[in-house]
Design a protein around this motif. Structure first.
Motif, mmCIF file in Angstrom:
data_model
loop_
_atom_site.group_PDB
_atom_site.id
_atom_site.type_symbol
_atom_site.label_atom_id
_atom_site.label_comp_id
_atom_site.label_asym_id
_atom_site.label_seq_id
_atom_site.Cartn_x
_atom_site.Cartn_y
_atom_site.Cartn_z
ATOM 1 N N ARG A 136 47.820 36.257 2.220
ATOM 2 C CA ARG A 136 48.514 35.471 1.200
ATOM 3 C C ARG A 136 49.693 36.257 0.647
ATOM 4 O O ARG A 136 50.777 35.694 0.410
ATOM 5 N N LYS A 137 49.493 37.537 0.452
ATOM 6 C CA LYS A 137 50.579 38.391 -0.026
ATOM 7 C C LYS A 137 51.689 38.488 1.016
ATOM 8 O O LYS A 137 52.880 38.433 0.683
ATOM 9 N N GLN A 138 51.287 38.610 2.295
ATOM 10 C CA GLN A 138 52.276 38.665 3.372
ATOM 11 C C GLN A 138 53.058 37.354 3.469
ATOM 12 O O GLN A 138 54.277 37.356 3.655
ATOM 13 N N PRO A 143 57.555 33.745 4.058
ATOM 14 C CA PRO A 143 57.041 32.380 4.249
ATOM 15 C C PRO A 143 57.463 31.724 5.561
ATOM 16 O O PRO A 143 56.815 30.778 6.005
ATOM 17 N N ASP A 144 58.530 32.220 6.189
ATOM 18 C CA ASP A 144 59.019 31.608 7.443
ATOM 19 C C ASP A 144 58.537 32.347 8.691
ATOM 20 O O ASP A 144 58.915 31.975 9.809
ATOM 21 N N LEU A 152 47.334 33.853 8.302
ATOM 22 C CA LEU A 152 46.776 33.330 7.057
ATOM 23 C C LEU A 152 45.761 32.227 7.341
ATOM 24 O O LEU A 152 44.695 32.169 6.713
ATOM 25 N N ALA A 153 46.082 31.360 8.308
ATOM 26 C CA ALA A 153 45.151 30.290 8.683
ATOM 27 C C ALA A 153 43.866 30.878 9.261
ATOM 28 O O ALA A 153 42.760 30.400 8.963
#
Length: 358
Positions: A136-138, A143-144, A152-153
């Motif tokens: 989540r931090k990464q 975000p792209d 994350l998934a």
């Protein structure tokens, strides 16, 4: 058969061998992560899958959280106090007093008294939440980045699945810096003796998330092996585990080596040797079609490999060739250590035993 599946089948076989009893009601259920290992002398004859030296002491780990230690080169064993009853797979002591053990349910145990007592540092319930917080931090910072979004998934999925992923090996450089590896590319690093663990899944050349079975050094170089011929070597400059291709695409279960020579071994008697830090690998002909499941090095520099049936192969030329030692008491072997008395101490489905070296 890979090591992960072999361990699972051992556990299943032991369960099926127990007398049939009525199902325990849900109210009596206690998670193996919350139930201490049963203190019983019978455990000494159960299945053990990991061995390590803690100074002159030997420490063995196995099924149902059982840990035993010996101060007389494996002749007599004493049971340690363990807070979990999860199956344990591997153990390592970087110093005589400080040790770590790992196993099923993502459990990581620590001992500061040479293996006499243990505390839980990390488990599968922490794995998912730690991964989720990390990615989540990464994702917030990038975000792209599709790789981060995918990670994350995966972290979300592991969090939802709970404590079902095993750690299969542990190695510490010293009392503070260490690594744990396991199923589906699980790899974490600690810099503070296991008080905190940082995910390193994005620091491996393992895009298919293959199982990681073992990590060990050879000289000053650190290697990880796994499924489908996977061999990774730690690059301290980039702080990544980089792939070092081998001619074999079957599973490797272990690593054994010394300065100037490293061997990786696994399915169907396959073993490969490198004398240039993993840049090139040559097959070592063992003359044995059985999987190699353990390896160790003697005080005088001989390299020992052991098969899943208990055959002992000895090399006097840094792993270039091996001779089969006569052994009439064959039994499955999962781990081996050379005792201070110079004998092989073996761990497997028939407990712990000594075997003289020729």
């Amino acid at each position: 058969m890979n090591k992960f599946r072999w361990i699972v089948l051992i556990a299943l076989g032991a369960a099926l061998a127990l007398p049939f009893t009525r199902a325990v009601v849900a109210a009596d259920f206690a998670d193996t992560l919350d139930r201490p290992a049963l203190q019983t002398d019978k455990a000494l004859h159960g299945t053990f899958t990991g061995l390590a030296s803690a100074g002159r002491r030997l420490v063995a780990v196995g099924q149902r959280g059982h840990i035993f230690y010996s101060d007389d080169a494996g002749l007599q064993w004493h049971q340690a106090k363990v807070p979990v009853s999860s199956d344990l797979v591997a153990v390592h002591f970087p110093s005589p007093s400080q040790g770590w053990a790992v196993g099923h349910d993502g459990v990581v145990l620590h001992s500061s008294d040479a293996g006499e007592s243990w505390s839980r540092q990390f488990d599968g319930r922490d794995v998912g939440s730690t991964l989720l917080a990390y990615y989540r931090k990464q994702a917030a910072a990038r975000p792209d980045d599709e790789a981060v979004v995918t990670s994350l998934a995966d972290a979300q999925r592991m969090f939802e699945e709970g404590a079902d992923k095993p750690f299969l090996d542990v190695w510490f450089q010293n009392d503070q810096v260490g690594y744990i590896v396991g199923a589906f590319n699980l790899i974490f690093r600690t810099d503070n003796g296991g008080r905190n663990w940082t995910p390193w899944l994005d620091r491996t050349d393992n895009p298919s998330a293959l199982n990681l079975y073992a990590l060990r050094p050879a000289g000053n170089e650190l290697f990880v092996v796994g499924e489908q011929g996977l061999v990774l070597k730690f690059d301290p400059t980039s702080e990544r585990f980089k792939a070092t291709p081998t001619p074999y695409n079957g599973s490797f279960f272990g690593i054994v080596g010394k300065p100037g020579a490293v061997l990786v071994f696994g399915l169907r008697g396959n073993a490969y040797r490198s004398v240039d830090g993993g840049a090139n690998w040559n097959k070592v002909e063992l003359g044995l079609p059985l999987s190699i499941t353990a390896g160790t090095v003697t005080a005088d520099g001989r390299i020992i490999l052991l098969s899943q049936a208990g055959h002992v192969l000895v090399s006097n030329d840094d792993g270039a060739s091996f001779n089969l030692q006569v052994n009439n008491g064959l039994a499955p072997v999962a781990a081996a250590q050379v005792s201070t008395a110079g004998a092989l101490v073996l761990a497997g489905t028939r407990g712990l035993r000594q075997l003289p070296l020729e």
